[in-house]
Write an enzyme that holds these catalytic residues in place. Structure first.
Site, PDB file in Angstrom:
ATOM      1  N   LYS A  34       5.594 -57.857 103.110  1.00 53.56           N
ATOM      2  CA  LYS A  34       4.215 -57.653 102.740  1.00 53.56           C
ATOM      3  C   LYS A  34       3.557 -56.615 103.639  1.00 53.56           C
ATOM      4  O   LYS A  34       2.526 -56.059 103.315  1.00 53.56           O
ATOM      5  CB  LYS A  34       3.417 -58.941 102.887  1.00 53.56           C
ATOM      6  CG  LYS A  34       3.912 -60.092 102.076  1.00 53.56           C
ATOM      7  CD  LYS A  34       3.114 -61.351 102.356  1.00 53.56           C
ATOM      8  CE  LYS A  34       3.744 -62.542 101.685  1.00 53.56           C
ATOM      9  NZ  LYS A  34       3.156 -63.783 102.162  1.00 53.56           N
ATOM     10  N   GLY A  35       4.179 -56.343 104.757  1.00 53.63           N
ATOM     11  CA  GLY A  35       3.560 -55.502 105.776  1.00 53.63           C
ATOM     12  C   GLY A  35       3.217 -54.091 105.362  1.00 53.63           C
ATOM     13  O   GLY A  35       2.272 -53.499 105.867  1.00 53.63           O
ATOM     14  N   GLU A  94       7.720 -48.665 105.183  1.00 55.36           N
ATOM     15  CA  GLU A  94       7.684 -49.877 105.997  1.00 55.36           C
ATOM     16  C   GLU A  94       6.607 -49.736 107.066  1.00 55.36           C
ATOM     17  O   GLU A  94       6.270 -48.624 107.480  1.00 55.36           O
ATOM     18  CB  GLU A  94       9.067 -50.102 106.618  1.00 55.36           C
ATOM     19  CG  GLU A  94       9.185 -51.254 107.575  1.00 55.36           C
ATOM     20  CD  GLU A  94       9.032 -52.628 106.961  1.00 55.36           C
ATOM     21  OE1 GLU A  94       7.939 -52.918 106.420  1.00 55.36           O
ATOM     22  OE2 GLU A  94       9.964 -53.444 107.053  1.00 55.36           O
ATOM     23  N   ASP A  95       6.087 -50.880 107.507  1.00 57.42           N
ATOM     24  CA  ASP A  95       5.040 -50.844 108.523  1.00 57.42           C
ATOM     25  C   ASP A  95       5.565 -50.462 109.897  1.00 57.42           C
ATOM     26  O   ASP A  95       4.974 -49.657 110.594  1.00 57.42           O
ATOM     27  CB  ASP A  95       4.262 -52.176 108.575  1.00 57.42           C
ATOM     28  CG  ASP A  95       5.151 -53.401 108.736  1.00 57.42           C
ATOM     29  OD1 ASP A  95       6.372 -53.266 108.940  1.00 57.42           O
ATOM     30  OD2 ASP A  95       4.611 -54.519 108.650  1.00 57.42           O
ATOM     31  N   ASP A 129      11.429 -51.630 114.282  1.00 56.10           N
ATOM     32  CA  ASP A 129      11.545 -52.320 115.566  1.00 56.10           C
ATOM     33  C   ASP A 129      13.017 -52.418 115.945  1.00 56.10           C
ATOM     34  O   ASP A 129      13.594 -51.456 116.442  1.00 56.10           O
ATOM     35  CB  ASP A 129      10.872 -53.695 115.461  1.00 56.10           C
ATOM     36  CG  ASP A 129      10.707 -54.400 116.799  1.00 56.10           C
ATOM     37  OD1 ASP A 129      11.163 -53.881 117.835  1.00 56.10           O
ATOM     38  OD2 ASP A 129      10.131 -55.499 116.819  1.00 56.10           O
ATOM     39  N   LYS A 135       8.926 -48.476 117.168  1.00 53.88           N
ATOM     40  CA  LYS A 135       8.968 -49.151 118.470  1.00 53.88           C
ATOM     41  C   LYS A 135      10.376 -48.963 119.037  1.00 53.88           C
ATOM     42  O   LYS A 135      11.219 -49.859 118.953  1.00 53.88           O
ATOM     43  CB  LYS A 135       8.625 -50.632 118.319  1.00 53.88           C
ATOM     44  CG  LYS A 135       8.410 -51.336 119.652  1.00 53.88           C
ATOM     45  CD  LYS A 135       8.298 -52.850 119.510  1.00 53.88           C
ATOM     46  CE  LYS A 135       7.038 -53.293 118.833  1.00 53.88           C
ATOM     47  NZ  LYS A 135       6.878 -54.781 118.915  1.00 53.88           N
ATOM     48  N   VAL A 172       2.241 -55.970 118.167  1.00 58.57           N
ATOM     49  CA  VAL A 172       1.102 -55.369 117.481  1.00 58.57           C
ATOM     50  C   VAL A 172       0.877 -56.015 116.119  1.00 58.57           C
ATOM     51  O   VAL A 172       1.815 -56.440 115.450  1.00 58.57           O
ATOM     52  CB  VAL A 172       1.277 -53.839 117.332  1.00 58.57           C
ATOM     53  CG1 VAL A 172       1.146 -53.149 118.681  1.00 58.57           C
ATOM     54  CG2 VAL A 172       2.591 -53.473 116.673  1.00 58.57           C
TER      55      VAL A 172
END
Length: 179
Positions: A44-45, A98-99, A102, A130, A152
């Protein structure tokens, strides 16, 4: 109590996000002119980022979403789960939106899946990178900005499904997720 009380500091302001989205939109318009790409947002990001990004896209394209999960709380589980239908990517140039990138596990596995499903090409477009969290050898093709190894939230990023609605990216206070 407001959700903003849980934010330690703002990492990326609304104005910075707007500039990033405009820049990436221009790059994509230039790179995919006459290629009719398929944008796939990772739920959902990616919803806020994808929504704003698509407003900048002025080339022929289509969009879809896929639900992929690899997090439990603040930690990646190391396993990805795809829920729902897989978009038809055969013979398409795919841009995964994508948000955050990572650990890299989710996007690496998703990219492999899309390629094996017949995509002509798969590029990754992330709002945030990140690098300190990376555990897999993968990088994004379009990156909004880098963030340090802090937790975050905001603008689609969440902690236990909360904080997605913040219009900026903020660092969550440690006491919120260490409860």
């Amino acid at each position: 109590m407001s959700i903003t009380d849980d934010i330690l500091k703002i990492s990326m302001s609304e104005d910075e996000i707007k500039s990033i989205v405009e820049r990436i939109g221009k790059e994509l318009n230039n790179d995919y002119l006459d290629k009719d790409p398929l944008f796939i947002g990772v739920l959902k990001g990616a919803i806020p980022f994808m929504t704003d990004l698509m407003k900048q896209i002025n080339i022929k394209s289509t969009l879809d979403y896929i639900k992929v999960s690899s997090y439990s709380g603040t930690k990646s589980t190391g396993n990805i789960t795809i829920k729902g239908d897989m978009p038809n990517v055969k013979d398409r140039h795919v841009i995964v939106v994508e948000d955050i990138l990572d650990t890299g596990k989710t996007l690496l596995e998703l990219k492999k899946l899309l390629i094996s499903s017949g995509a002509l090409s798969v590029k990754l477009c992330v709002l945030l990178d990140k690098p300190e969290g990376r555990k897999y050898d993968i990088s994004a093709d379009y990156v909004g900005g880098k963030v340090p190894n802090e937790f975050v939230v905001g603008y689609g990023l969440d902690y236990n499904e909360r904080y997605r609605n913040l219009p900026y990216i903020g660092v969550l206070k440690e006491e919120v997720y260490k409860k």
